[in-house]
Design an enzyme around this catalytic site. Structure first.
Site, PDB file in Angstrom:
ATOM      1  CD  GLU A  27      -4.764   0.639 -10.362  1.00 51.72           C
ATOM      2  OE1 GLU A  27      -4.693   1.520  -9.498  1.00 51.72           O
ATOM      3  OE2 GLU A  27      -4.316  -0.503 -10.200  1.00 51.72           O
ATOM      4  CD  GLU A  67      -0.215  -0.766 -12.239  1.00 53.26           C
ATOM      5  OE1 GLU A  67      -0.382  -1.124 -11.060  1.00 53.26           O
ATOM      6  OE2 GLU A  67      -0.505   0.360 -12.667  1.00 53.26           O
TER       7      GLU A  67
HETATM    8  C1  BGP Z   1      -1.622   0.381  -8.681  1.00 51.74           C
HETATM    9  C2  BGP Z   1      -1.117   1.641  -9.278  1.00 51.74           C
HETATM   10  C3  BGP Z   1       0.347   1.789  -9.335  1.00 51.74           C
HETATM   11  C4  BGP Z   1       1.132   1.013  -8.303  1.00 51.74           C
HETATM   12  C5  BGP Z   1       0.534  -0.307  -7.911  1.00 51.74           C
HETATM   13  C6  BGP Z   1       1.144  -0.988  -6.716  1.00 51.74           C
HETATM   14  O1  BGP Z   1      -2.782   0.669  -8.021  1.00 51.74           O
HETATM   15  O2  BGP Z   1      -1.609   1.837 -10.588  1.00 51.74           O
HETATM   16  O3  BGP Z   1       0.604   3.157  -9.424  1.00 51.74           O
HETATM   17  O4  BGP Z   1       1.674   1.756  -7.339  1.00 51.74           O
HETATM   18  O5  BGP Z   1      -0.833  -0.219  -7.712  1.00 51.74           O
HETATM   19  O6  BGP Z   1       0.621  -0.489  -5.531  1.00 51.74           O
HETATM   20  P1  BGP Z   1       1.506   0.051  -4.355  1.00 51.74           P
HETATM   21  O7  BGP Z   1       2.477   0.974  -4.961  1.00 51.74           O
HETATM   22  O8  BGP Z   1       0.553   0.730  -3.463  1.00 51.74           O
HETATM   23  O9  BGP Z   1       2.127  -1.135  -3.738  1.00 51.74           O
END
Ligand code: BGP
Length: 495
Positions: free
Chosen positions: A202, A389
């Site tokens: 990201e 993701e």
């Molecule tokens: C993205 C990241 C991940 C992950 C995901 C879900 O921004 O790359 O590392 O955690 O989001 O977000 P969260 O864990 O805050 O629910």
């Protein structure tokens, strides 16, 4: 076998070292920023723990730190009376064999994971890598190979060694040099074991925040400088990776920050376009096209940022374009000049959307937004695309030893259907790797209760639990989806 999805479409899941490995100070690993970050909740932010010169505690809102930096004289500290969920993660460091067997049982053909930078270079500045760290990843990659699962490896996912963070982080060229040394080490060491890489998770987040209301102008200039360094670091890594092994495929990883105009007022359309340029496209335009886009001028002028990039840097950007595009996608938002009400969402919010329902954590769920991203980026960049993701963070309940997570199945099913629609419309989509295929620590809130997995992990937000793994209903559902190359997700009704 159904031919619903393209042959060789990759099915799997995604994780990151800082949120799953644990063993934060074992076998020579150094600390990362995530190791001085406490747990939080949906309504109370995670804190970065520091001490001032007198040794007094400072608990800094994580987002204040990311936006404004640390107060004068403060230094990072692990405090005895704070709980740091990333220290133990889900203890993947000691459960990897069992976890990989579970991924194989689901039928994964690809598994996204990251290497922990401070496990390889504890401070970032060492000449020689930490052998124990390298050994760990050799074991993991060997095990994946045993199960015919291809690793997709993120080189840097939120875990800059704390030493580098303390010494200026990405605003310093030293960090670029350390990243390049680290990336080179991985390419050399894991040649033949890993061929699919992402340079920086990201990467666009650092500039995306500059478009938030009230983001200080002087800080925006700092963010553009830091981002330039990250882009150059990534481009150098791409070149080195290709030289070391021409079979390497190296991609960018972008947070798909999708927003729609809040109304048909042309002002909203322009506002939204500018937001998408800053928050979504700026980095990948550079990483895919090899040069800064024309609209960068608008962003830089607004921040009084004078780009003084060297010819060498510009040549690196040109020669280090990525082989494929990958992204995370969770939700969409809207942008309007008529609305000040903020909605929640992954990392950078906009306004809400009355046509969409929100998740328990307030993120608007929008499968068509995924189709929108796929068709947009596929056409814009003309490169293979991977979804690395996607998923639903939700609380799970164990009832009679079972977890009936039909809400997660519904979310995944609708998103898989959206992927198919995009493919039918010509998008070149190569794989689907939903986030947190095994429960892990949330990045935004530090919670364990915000679960994404098809595999449950017995661990709570106070640090209790045995780390035992358990299959949820979504485990069996996803196994069937993979077995039928997606057809099972298309046959069923959308919930
Ligand atoms: C993205 C990241 C991940 C992950 C995901 C879900 O921004 O790359 O590392 O955690 O989001 O977000 P969260 O864990 O805050 O629910």
């Amino acid at each position: 076998m159904s031919t619903a999805f393209p042959e060789n479409f990759m099915w799997g899941g995604a994780t990151a070292a800082n949120q799953m490995e644990g063993a934060w100070n074992e076998d020579g690993r150094g600390p990362a920023l995530t190791d001085v970050t406490t747990g939080g909740t949906k309504n109370s932010p995670r804190r970065i723990t520091m001490q001032n010169e007198k040794g007094e505690k400072i608990l800094l809102n994580k987002y204040d730190y990311l936006n404004n930096g640390a107060p004068e004289g403060a230094h990072f500290a692990v405090l005895d009376d704070c709980f740091y969920p990333n220290h133990d993660g889900i203890d993947f460091y000691h459960h990897w064999k069992e976890d990989i067997a579970l991924f194989a049982e689901m039928g994964f053909t690809m598994f996204r994971m990251s290497v922990s930078w401070p496990r390889i270079f504890p401070k970032g500045i060492e000449e020689k890598p930490n052998e124990k760290g390298l050994e760990f990843y050799h074991s993991v990659f060997r095990e994946l190979k045993e199960h015919n699962i291809e690793p997709m490896v993120t080189i840097y996912h939120f875990d800059l060694p704390l030493y580098l963070e303390e010494h200026g982080g990405w605003s310093e060229r030293q960090t670029v040099d350390c990243y390049v040394k680290y990336a080179r080490t991985l390419f050399e060491e894991f040649k033949g074991e890993v061929n699919c890489w992402l340079t920086n998770n990201e990467i666009n987040l650092g500039v995306a925040i500059t478009d938030m209301d009230n983001f200080p102008k002087e800080r925006a200039a700092v963010k553009f400088r830091e981002m330039h360094n990250q882009l150059v670091a990534s481009a150098k890594a791409v070149q080195i990776g290709h030289l070391i092994d021409p079979a390497n495929r190296i991609g960018c990883m972008i947070a798909a920050i999708v927003t729609y105009p809040g109304t048909c007022d042309p002002k909203d359309v322009i506002r939204n376009m500018h937001h998408m340029e800053t928050a979504f496209f700026y980095c990948s335009d550079v990483m895919c096209f090899g040069e800064y886009p024309a609209y960068a001028k608008r962003m830089w002028d607004k921040a009084d940022f004078r780009p003084e990039f060297t010819a060498e840097d510009l040549a690196d950007l040109k020669n280090g374009t990525v082989d494929f595009y990958s992204f995370s996608y969770y939700n969409s938002n809207t942008m309007s000049v008529h609305n000040d009400e903020k909605a929640s969402g992954n990392l950078v919010g906009g306004n809400g959307n009355p046509y969409l329902k929100n998740s328990e954590w307030g993120w608007p769920m929008d499968p068509l937004g995924l189709q929108f991203v796929l068709e947009t980026v596929s056409d814009r960049y003309k490169k293979p695309v991977y979804i690395v993701e996607n998923g639903l963070g939700a609380e799970d309940r164990i009832v009679d030893g079972l977890i009936h997570d039909d809400y997660r199945i519904a979310y995944l099913r609708e998103h898989i259907q959206a992927i198919k629609a995009a493919i039918d419309n010509g998008a070149d989509v190569r794989g689907y790797l939903p986030w947190g295929c095994i429960d892990l620590v949330s990045a935004s809130t530090g919670e364990m209760r915000k679960r994404y997995g098809m595999i449950y992990v017995d661990r709570d937000d106070e640090g209790n639990g045995t780390f035992a793994r358990m299959k949820k209903d979504s485990f069996f559902w996803y196994r069937k989806v993979i077995e039928t190359n997606g057809a099972y997700a298309l046959e069923e009704e959308t919930v």
